[in-house]
Design a protein around this motif. Sequence first.
Motif, PDB file in Angstrom:
ATOM      1  N   GLU A  20       0.943  -1.277   0.119  1.00  9.70           N
ATOM      2  CA  GLU A  20      -0.111  -0.095  -0.031  1.00  9.70           C
ATOM      3  C   GLU A  20       0.793   1.317   0.029  1.00  9.70           C
ATOM      4  OE1 GLU A  20      -0.153  -2.395   2.083  1.00  9.70           O
ATOM      5  OE2 GLU A  20      -2.156  -3.354   1.776  1.00  9.70           O
ATOM      6  N   VAL A  21       1.963   1.413   1.030  1.00 11.41           N
ATOM      7  CA  VAL A  21       2.742   2.601   0.813  1.00 11.41           C
ATOM      8  C   VAL A  21       3.671   2.496  -0.299  1.00 11.41           C
ATOM      9  CG1 VAL A  21       4.796   3.456   2.232  1.00 11.41           C
ATOM     10  CG2 VAL A  21       2.967   2.441   3.399  1.00 11.41           C
ATOM     11  N   ALA A  22       4.163   1.559  -1.105  1.00 10.01           N
ATOM     12  CA  ALA A  22       4.774   1.598  -2.279  1.00 10.01           C
ATOM     13  C   ALA A  22       3.830   1.855  -3.278  1.00 10.01           C
ATOM     14  CB  ALA A  22       5.118   0.015  -2.432  1.00 10.01           C
ATOM     15  N   TRP A  23       2.683   1.700  -3.321  1.00 11.93           N
ATOM     16  CA  TRP A  23       1.687   2.087  -4.510  1.00 11.93           C
ATOM     17  C   TRP A  23       1.737   3.744  -4.458  1.00 11.93           C
ATOM     18  CZ3 TRP A  23       1.343   0.124  -8.992  1.00 11.93           C
ATOM     19  CH2 TRP A  23       1.055  -1.190  -8.927  1.00 11.93           C
ATOM     20  N   LEU A  24       1.414   4.154  -2.979  1.00  7.06           N
ATOM     21  CA  LEU A  24       1.379   5.619  -2.659  1.00  7.06           C
ATOM     22  C   LEU A  24       2.765   6.337  -3.131  1.00  7.06           C
ATOM     23  CD1 LEU A  24      -0.312   8.089  -1.513  1.00  7.06           C
ATOM     24  CD2 LEU A  24       0.879   7.167   0.655  1.00  7.06           C
ATOM     25  N   LEU A  25       3.883   5.736  -2.953  1.00  2.00           N
ATOM     26  CA  LEU A  25       5.038   6.488  -3.064  1.00  2.00           C
ATOM     27  C   LEU A  25       5.306   6.542  -4.589  1.00  2.00           C
ATOM     28  CD1 LEU A  25       7.548   5.198  -0.224  1.00  2.00           C
ATOM     29  CD2 LEU A  25       6.050   7.487  -0.414  1.00  2.00           C
ATOM     30  N   LEU A  26       4.943   5.320  -5.256  1.00  3.48           N
ATOM     31  CA  LEU A  26       5.079   5.463  -6.821  1.00  3.48           C
ATOM     32  C   LEU A  26       4.326   6.118  -7.545  1.00  3.48           C
ATOM     33  CD1 LEU A  26       5.270   1.403  -7.385  1.00  3.48           C
ATOM     34  CD2 LEU A  26       7.466   3.204  -7.543  1.00  3.48           C
ATOM     35  N   LEU A  27       3.005   6.557  -6.867  1.00  3.61           N
ATOM     36  CA  LEU A  27       2.179   7.448  -7.354  1.00  3.61           C
ATOM     37  C   LEU A  27       2.475   8.859  -7.485  1.00  3.61           C
ATOM     38  CD1 LEU A  27      -0.711   7.937  -8.820  1.00  3.61           C
ATOM     39  CD2 LEU A  27      -1.633   8.020  -6.353  1.00  3.61           C
ATOM     40  N   VAL A  28       3.051   9.315  -6.298  1.00  3.21           N
ATOM     41  CA  VAL A  28       3.282  10.788  -6.089  1.00  3.21           C
ATOM     42  C   VAL A  28       4.835  11.146  -6.305  1.00  3.21           C
ATOM     43  CG1 VAL A  28       1.485  11.028  -4.151  1.00  3.21           C
ATOM     44  CG2 VAL A  28       3.903  10.302  -3.626  1.00  3.21           C
ATOM     45  N   ALA A  29       5.885  10.111  -6.404  1.00  4.73           N
ATOM     46  CA  ALA A  29       7.064  10.590  -6.770  1.00  4.73           C
ATOM     47  C   ALA A  29       7.663   9.483  -7.653  1.00  4.73           C
ATOM     48  CB  ALA A  29       7.594  10.158  -5.317  1.00  4.73           C
ATOM     49  N   SER A  30       6.993   9.098  -8.724  1.00  5.14           N
ATOM     50  CA  SER A  30       7.682   8.422  -9.686  1.00  5.14           C
ATOM     51  C   SER A  30       7.004   8.696 -10.875  1.00  5.14           C
ATOM     52  CB  SER A  30       7.704   6.818  -9.651  1.00  5.14           C
ATOM     53  OG  SER A  30       6.305   6.338 -10.085  1.00  5.14           O
ATOM     54  N   ASN A  31       7.601   8.355 -12.199  1.00  8.51           N
ATOM     55  CA  ASN A  31       7.128   8.588 -13.571  1.00  8.51           C
ATOM     56  C   ASN A  31       6.337   7.173 -14.217  1.00  8.51           C
ATOM     57  OD1 ASN A  31       8.049  11.319 -14.247  1.00  8.51           O
ATOM     58  ND2 ASN A  31      10.086  10.628 -14.126  1.00  8.51           N
ATOM     59  N   LEU A  32       5.830   6.216 -13.143  1.00  9.86           N
ATOM     60  CA  LEU A  32       5.508   4.856 -13.552  1.00  9.86           C
ATOM     61  C   LEU A  32       4.243   5.642 -14.187  1.00  9.86           C
ATOM     62  CD1 LEU A  32       5.335   1.913 -13.457  1.00  9.86           C
ATOM     63  CD2 LEU A  32       4.290   2.103 -11.396  1.00  9.86           C
ATOM     64  N   ASP A  33       4.035   4.803 -15.309  1.00 10.76           N
ATOM     65  CA  ASP A  33       2.636   5.210 -16.189  1.00 10.76           C
ATOM     66  C   ASP A  33       1.427   4.760 -15.111  1.00 10.76           C
ATOM     67  OD1 ASP A  33       0.536   4.658 -18.123  1.00 10.76           O
ATOM     68  OD2 ASP A  33       1.910   5.600 -19.368  1.00 10.76           O
ATOM     69  N   LEU A  34       0.662   5.824 -15.103  1.00 12.40           N
ATOM     70  CA  LEU A  34      -0.816   5.600 -14.383  1.00 12.40           C
ATOM     71  C   LEU A  34      -1.341   4.478 -14.714  1.00 12.40           C
ATOM     72  CD1 LEU A  34      -1.838   9.203 -14.211  1.00 12.40           C
ATOM     73  CD2 LEU A  34      -0.628   8.204 -12.344  1.00 12.40           C
ATOM     74  N   SER A  35      -1.369   3.881 -16.027  1.00 11.88           N
ATOM     75  CA  SER A  35      -2.114   2.804 -16.427  1.00 11.88           C
ATOM     76  C   SER A  35      -1.378   1.600 -15.684  1.00 11.88           C
ATOM     77  CB  SER A  35      -1.783   2.396 -18.038  1.00 11.88           C
ATOM     78  OG  SER A  35      -0.576   2.191 -18.428  1.00 11.88           O
ATOM     79  N   GLN A  36      -0.345   1.581 -15.083  1.00 18.33           N
ATOM     80  CA  GLN A  36       0.255   0.341 -14.205  1.00 18.33           C
ATOM     81  C   GLN A  36      -0.489   0.406 -12.992  1.00 18.33           C
ATOM     82  OE1 GLN A  36       2.738  -1.740 -15.232  1.00 18.33           O
ATOM     83  NE2 GLN A  36       2.488  -0.730 -17.389  1.00 18.33           N
TER      84      GLN A  36
ATOM     85  N   ASP B 209      13.157  10.364 -10.019  1.00 19.75           N
ATOM     86  CA  ASP B 209      12.081   9.323  -9.875  1.00 19.75           C
ATOM     87  C   ASP B 209      12.503   8.520  -8.427  1.00 19.75           C
ATOM     88  OD1 ASP B 209      10.766   6.915 -10.075  1.00 19.75           O
ATOM     89  OD2 ASP B 209      10.401   7.247 -12.168  1.00 19.75           O
ATOM     90  N   ILE B 210      11.703   8.321  -7.736  1.00 19.00           N
ATOM     91  CA  ILE B 210      12.110   7.725  -6.407  1.00 19.00           C
ATOM     92  C   ILE B 210      12.606   6.054  -6.706  1.00 19.00           C
ATOM     93  CG2 ILE B 210       9.624   6.510  -6.037  1.00 19.00           C
ATOM     94  CD1 ILE B 210      10.071   7.374  -3.042  1.00 19.00           C
ATOM     95  N   ARG B 211      12.169   5.652  -7.781  1.00 19.24           N
ATOM     96  CA  ARG B 211      12.724   4.319  -8.190  1.00 19.24           C
ATOM     97  C   ARG B 211      14.004   4.185  -8.465  1.00 19.24           C
ATOM     98  NH1 ARG B 211       8.952   2.713 -13.080  1.00 19.24           N
ATOM     99  NH2 ARG B 211       9.466   4.810 -13.590  1.00 19.24           N
ATOM    100  N   SER B 212      14.458   5.378  -8.826  1.00 21.24           N
ATOM    101  CA  SER B 212      16.125   5.528  -9.325  1.00 21.24           C
ATOM    102  C   SER B 212      16.855   5.546  -8.036  1.00 21.24           C
ATOM    103  CB  SER B 212      16.266   6.643 -10.096  1.00 21.24           C
ATOM    104  OG  SER B 212      16.163   7.922  -9.388  1.00 21.24           O
ATOM    105  N   LEU B 213      16.514   5.942  -6.930  1.00 21.29           N
ATOM    106  CA  LEU B 213      17.195   5.861  -5.686  1.00 21.29           C
ATOM    107  C   LEU B 213      17.872   4.427  -5.166  1.00 21.29           C
ATOM    108  CD1 LEU B 213      15.163   8.436  -3.490  1.00 21.29           C
ATOM    109  CD2 LEU B 213      16.877   8.816  -5.351  1.00 21.29           C
ATOM    110  N   ARG B 214      19.029   4.538  -4.997  1.00 25.05           N
ATOM    111  CA  ARG B 214      19.883   3.198  -4.522  1.00 25.05           C
ATOM    112  C   ARG B 214      20.217   3.399  -3.051  1.00 25.05           C
ATOM    113  NH1 ARG B 214      20.263  -0.625  -8.591  1.00 25.05           N
ATOM    114  NH2 ARG B 214      19.615   0.119 -10.598  1.00 25.05           N
TER     115      ARG B 214
END
Length: 257
Positions: free
Chosen positions: A183-199, A223-228
Amino acid sequence: MAACVACKRPLVLELEPDEEEYVNIGGPSSGKAPATEPETVPDDLHLNCGCHFHWQCLLEAYQITECPNCGRNIATTSPTGQQQVLCNLHNEGGVQESLDILPLLTEESYLKAYPEDRKCRAFLELCREGDVSSIVDMLLDDEDDEDDEDTRKITNDELLRYQDPIGDMQSGLHAAVQSGSREVAWLLLLVASNLDLSQFPAQVLQEAETFGIMRGDMEGKADIRSLRDGNGKSAEDLAREVGGVWVGWEGTRRLTV
């Protein structure tokens, strides 16, 4: 009973009385006094060197691996090879023996040096706990509620992309993956990534709309997904190791760019 070696006072903590527990003294203009004696609870932190402290007194004098009173080394090595600081803690919750307080001491020492990070670290803790509603409240709260007037306000962009300097540089997304909170992962992806909304699942988008939160302009923002993390791992790398609720996410690029 032993006293705190720092302040020499009894190893108890006085609790503030409730307003109704006060009584008037000498008339309405004379002020109020407690109706009963102050209630106390134990506050005894017994280090392995033998010294007793109040928790706050130890924080104020803490020196990482040495007792600030006797100078003895209070750090030991755990069976897994990690450094630890063990103590016996007696407080209002009871007695806890051989409690490792090094993580708490390290964090408090860090926040003493960098008080501006307090909000960011609270955000990370909410990500670890899977507390979606509190995360949303924090993101929607535009008020500067910092106690220190010299501490600058933390923006949502900084909050979302904060990486823990004393926790392997984990981001909020790493923390959510580590704790298994989709649930938190989806929220963070929604507000801080470029993941296509269709996903995104329809339920995630509906809940976000209900909360009143949605993705803003991402131009020029990481993009939060790029953080290592400190080990060079993306959130997807970590999900692969954790498994469990993340099975099926591998290869979808939901957690990496």
